[in-house]
Write a protein that holds these residues in place. Structure first.
Motif, short mmCIF file in Angstrom:
data_model
loop_
_atom_site.label_atom_id
_atom_site.label_comp_id
_atom_site.label_asym_id
_atom_site.label_seq_id
_atom_site.Cartn_x
_atom_site.Cartn_y
_atom_site.Cartn_z
N ARG A 65 111.81 67.79 -23.76
CA ARG A 65 111.80 67.20 -22.42
C ARG A 65 113.18 67.38 -21.80
O ARG A 65 114.16 67.64 -22.50
N ASP A 66 113.26 67.23 -20.51
CA ASP A 66 114.53 67.41 -19.80
C ASP A 66 115.63 66.51 -20.33
O ASP A 66 116.79 66.88 -20.31
N GLY A 115 113.25 63.75 -31.31
CA GLY A 115 113.98 64.77 -30.56
C GLY A 115 114.88 65.65 -31.41
O GLY A 115 115.88 66.15 -30.91
N CYS A 116 114.53 65.87 -32.66
CA CYS A 116 115.38 66.68 -33.54
C CYS A 116 115.36 68.17 -33.18
O CYS A 116 116.27 68.90 -33.52
N GLY A 117 114.30 68.62 -32.51
CA GLY A 117 114.21 70.01 -32.07
C GLY A 117 113.68 70.99 -33.10
O GLY A 117 113.59 72.18 -32.83
N THR A 134 112.73 63.88 -26.65
CA THR A 134 111.49 64.16 -27.37
C THR A 134 111.01 65.57 -27.03
O THR A 134 111.39 66.15 -26.01
N ALA A 135 110.16 66.08 -27.92
CA ALA A 135 109.54 67.38 -27.70
C ALA A 135 108.09 67.17 -27.27
O ALA A 135 107.56 66.06 -27.37
N TYR A 136 107.46 68.23 -26.82
CA TYR A 136 106.04 68.17 -26.45
C TYR A 136 105.45 69.57 -26.56
O TYR A 136 106.17 70.56 -26.62
N VAL A 137 104.13 69.63 -26.60
CA VAL A 137 103.42 70.91 -26.63
C VAL A 137 103.18 71.34 -25.18
O VAL A 137 102.48 70.67 -24.44
N PHE A 138 103.81 72.45 -24.80
CA PHE A 138 103.64 72.94 -23.43
C PHE A 138 102.57 74.03 -23.35
O PHE A 138 102.07 74.34 -22.27
#
Length: 76
Positions: free
Chosen positions: A39-40, A24-26, A44-48
């Motif tokens: 994510r809310d 979740g470093c961004g 963590t991040a994700y590919v949207f």
């Protein structure tokens, strides 16, 4: 190295994904904001959205290369 079998459920289908090693470093969101989101809960991040042009693909590759825990994968 990211593992497809550990990819997060939020990722859209396609070549690029984030797996459960994400911290979740961004950094990916900063590098490729048209394709990655946090994510809310900001854990963590994700590919949207998968890249739709060369600029977005280059940004996703930069994010992949810069990821400190190698949580971004590309199966393309």
């Amino acid at each position: 190295m990211a593992m497809k079998e550990n990819k997060l459920d939020e990722n859209v289908d396609g070549d690029y994904y984030v797996d459960d090693d994400c911290i979740g470093c961004g950094l990916c969101v900063s590098s490729a904001p048209d394709n990655f989101k946090m994510r809310d809960d900001d854990n963590t991040a994700y590919v949207f959205k998968q890249p739709e042009n060369e600029n977005e693909k280059h940004a996703c590759e930069s994010a992949l290369d810069e990821c400190p825990v190698e949580a971004i994968g590309n199966d393309g």
